[in-house]
Design a protein around this motif. Structure first.
Motif, short mmCIF file in Angstrom:
data_model
loop_
_atom_site.label_atom_id
_atom_site.label_comp_id
_atom_site.label_asym_id
_atom_site.label_seq_id
_atom_site.Cartn_x
_atom_site.Cartn_y
_atom_site.Cartn_z
N SER A 202 -2.02 -5.27 -26.03
CA SER A 202 -2.71 -6.52 -25.66
C SER A 202 -2.16 -7.10 -24.36
N ASP B 264 -8.73 1.78 -27.03
CA ASP B 264 -7.49 1.01 -27.12
C ASP B 264 -6.42 1.78 -27.89
N SER C 200 -8.48 -6.80 -24.67
CA SER C 200 -7.18 -6.49 -25.27
C SER C 200 -6.04 -6.79 -24.31
#
Length: 287
Positions: free
Chosen positions: A111, A205, A287
């Motif tokens: 993140s 991700d 993110s």
């Protein structure tokens, strides 16, 4: 006349080209545990093969034909060539996929990607820095293995000419140059894996998904290359040309297959790199 909005968008002293310098990204990646572990594995491989040859009494093909593997214990140059031969098909694929596939996806997984972009680091600048570092580490991994193997092999078997499987030998100086050509070709041939991993890294991700996807598709390519029923279609598979570097360890250096492999690899890699930059420029990063 400057407005408040203008001053908010561009701060004094801000230069897009100075954000996320390559040297900073390189230091960050070098300090990561996965980088140290990967380099450690590559350093350990020559010692593992040396121990295997010592315990097994040297390589033996079990046939009347002499292969490159059979000459491993002749000299340090032969030992280095055998290490490249043993690792080019799979082991060297892993650091390339790791360094190029983990780089962007890991930031998203932590993140921290949106904070980098809010620094603000231009998206293209971020990708260029990460791609440059990923390719640099990949090249370093490919250089590390033969250098360690050459040192270990020279200590164990002495410094001497490269014994050719086809008969005859090559002076040590010439052999060293040929090994450099070999490493350069292996690096170029792995650009497709690097580009594939990098593209997947901008699409997911999950670092493991990007790395595993690139390795998996590379393995699929290797399997398809073994399907002789595909005929000439195999010429469009990067895996079909991955061992073209063996022409560099012949008495007469042949370039034709390496040129074809290089052309195909660079073409496919450029397409995948372009897709990565184009897709990331339009991606909604959360993110």
């Amino acid at each position: 006349m400057s407005t408040v909005t203008d001053r908010a968008e561009v701060a004094d002293g801000y230069r897009a080209g100075r954000t996320l310098p390559v040297r900073v990204e390189l230091v960050r990646q070098l300090k990561r545990r996965r980088t140290l572990v990967m380099f450690g594995i590559l350093v350990a491989l020559p010692f593992v093969l040396l121990i295997a040859f010592q315990l097994g009494g040297g390589p033996d093909s079990g046939t009347n034909q002499v292969s490159l593997m059979d000459t491993a214990t002749v000299s340090g140059a032969n030992f280095a060539a055998v290490n490249l031969f043993a690792s080019a098909g799979f082991l060297l694929v892993i650091p390339v996929a790791l360094f190029c596939g983990d780089t962007v996806a890991s930031e998203a997984n932590w993140s921290s990607l949106r904070y980098l972009l809010a620094a603000p680091v231009p998206r293209a600048r971020l990708l260029w820095s990460k791609l440059a570092v990923g390719l640099t580490l990949s090249l370093a991994a490919m250089l590390l293995l033969p250098l360690v193997a050459l040192a270990v092999g020279t200590i164990a078997y002495g410094w001497g000419p490269l014994q050719l499987p086809t008969g005859g030998s090559m002076p040590a100086g010439t052999a060293t140059q040929r090994l450099l050509i070999t490493v350069a070709y292996i690096f170029v041939s792995q650009l497709v894996t690097a580009a594939l991993a990098f593209w997947l890294s901008t699409r997911t991700d999950a670092p493991l998904g990007a790395v595993g996807g690139a390795v998996g598709l590379t393995i699929v390519g290797n399997v398809l290359d073994q399907v002789t029923a595909l005929g000439d279609w195999r010429d469009f598979l990067p895996a079909h040309w991955q061992y073209a570097w063996l022409d560099a360890v012949q008495p007469k250096l042949e370039w034709s297959d390496m040129i074809q492999g290089t052309s195909l690899s660079i073409t496919l890699a450029l397409v995948l790199f372009a897709l990565a930059f184009r897709g990331f420029a339009r991606k909604d990063v959360v993110s």
